[in-house]
Design a protein around this motif. Structure first.
Motif, PDB file in Angstrom:
ATOM      1  N   TRP A  33       0.853  -1.184   0.000  1.00 10.45           N
ATOM      2  CA  TRP A  33       0.000   0.000   0.000  1.00 10.45           C
ATOM      3  C   TRP A  33       0.893   1.239   0.000  1.00 10.45           C
ATOM      4  O   TRP A  33       1.890   1.288   0.742  1.00 10.45           O
ATOM      5  N   SER A  39      -6.081   9.012  -0.334  1.00 15.67           N
ATOM      6  CA  SER A  39      -5.901   7.796   0.471  1.00 15.67           C
ATOM      7  C   SER A  39      -4.611   7.935   1.283  1.00 15.67           C
ATOM      8  O   SER A  39      -3.504   7.737   0.774  1.00 15.67           O
ATOM      9  N   ARG A  43      -7.162   1.143   4.357  1.00 19.94           N
ATOM     10  CA  ARG A  43      -8.522   1.048   4.880  1.00 19.94           C
ATOM     11  C   ARG A  43      -8.534   0.319   6.232  1.00 19.94           C
ATOM     12  O   ARG A  43      -7.895  -0.726   6.386  1.00 19.94           O
ATOM     13  N   GLY A  44      -9.223   0.908   7.205  1.00 21.55           N
ATOM     14  CA  GLY A  44      -9.331   0.290   8.528  1.00 21.55           C
ATOM     15  C   GLY A  44      -8.206   0.672   9.475  1.00 21.55           C
ATOM     16  O   GLY A  44      -8.247   0.330  10.648  1.00 21.55           O
TER      17      GLY A  44
END
Ligand SMILES: CC(C)(COP(=O)(O)OP(=O)(O)OC[C@H]1O[C@@H](n2cnc3c(N)ncnc32)[C@H](O)[C@@H]1OP(=O)(O)O)[C@@H](O)C(=O)NCCC(=O)NCCS
Length: 184
Positions: A33, A39, A43-44
């Motif tokens: 990532w 972004s 995610r999370g």
């Protein structure tokens, strides 16, 4: 000397081809990532500290452009992360192109299966790492973490101390107090 949370071993390896470990243990999948557009954290993930690392990336606080995370999932569950950071003001011993693996974590229920060792070996064979030095800093008392790094080909090259700045360890720089030839 007594192990202390302020005392660290500094491990280093050079990144090489060919890829040392192509596949994670069975049942796991890995991915990379990187911050992109809005972004700023996977995610999370909590915004702290990951939004700060992304800010360091976008604001060119990091010495190079290669900040990223290696993530390992088991089904939908995140079970491992390793954070790849360039040098910045807290790591004055790192050169401009060097990278560091830090904030390495494996979920309790998935420890001892080789995930962290796989992640470190995988990072050392990424295109972006080849030809560069990769650092790994570990508190002296963290024997599991030390073992992971040694299994992944790192050698202990120094011992040092984490300072604090404005009374906060979070902003403290890591200094080398003693260099080893070739190991701790
Ligand atoms: C250190 C850590 C990332 C290792 O993750 P891992 O995926 O279990 O690592 P590996 O499976 O590759 O195992 C490496 C070593 O961990 C130790 N280990 C094995 N099983 C373990 C378990 N159930 N619990 C803790 N440590 C274990 C062993 O020393 C093992 O080496 P060995 O297999 O040769 O005996 C993990 O214990 C962790 O998240 N710890 C808390 C956060 C931390 O300390 N991070 C490191 C910061 S520098």
């Amino acid at each position: 000397m007594r192990a202390s949370e302020n005392h660290y071993f500094y491990l280093r390896r050079s990144c090489t081809r060919p890829m040392e470990e192509g596949l994670p243990p069975s049942g796991y999948r890995w991915s990379l990532w990187k911050p992109s557009g809005i972004s700023i954290a996977p995610r999370g993930f909590p915004l702290f500290p990951f939004a700060i690392w992304s800010a360091f990336h976008y604001l060119h606080v990091f010495f190079n452009r290669d900040y990223q995370l290696l993530l390992i999932h088991h089904g939908a569950q995140l079970v491992h992360r390793s954070v790849i950071t360039p040098g910045y003001f807290r790591f004055p011993f790192m050169h401009r192109d060097d990278l560091q693996v830090g904030d390495t974590w494996t979920d309790d229920g998935h420890r001892g299966k080789g995930l962290a060792t796989f992640a470190l070996k995988q990072i050392a064979s990424l295109d972006v790492c080849v030809g560069r030095s990769l650092w790994y800093l570990v508190e002296e008392a963290n024997t599991s973490s030390m073992r992971v790094a040694e299994k992944a080909g790192f050698s202990c090259v120094a011992r040092g101390t984490r300072g604090s700045r404005f009374g906060l360890r979070l902003f403290g720089a890591f200094h080398i107090d003693e260099r080893f030839q070739p190991r701790c």
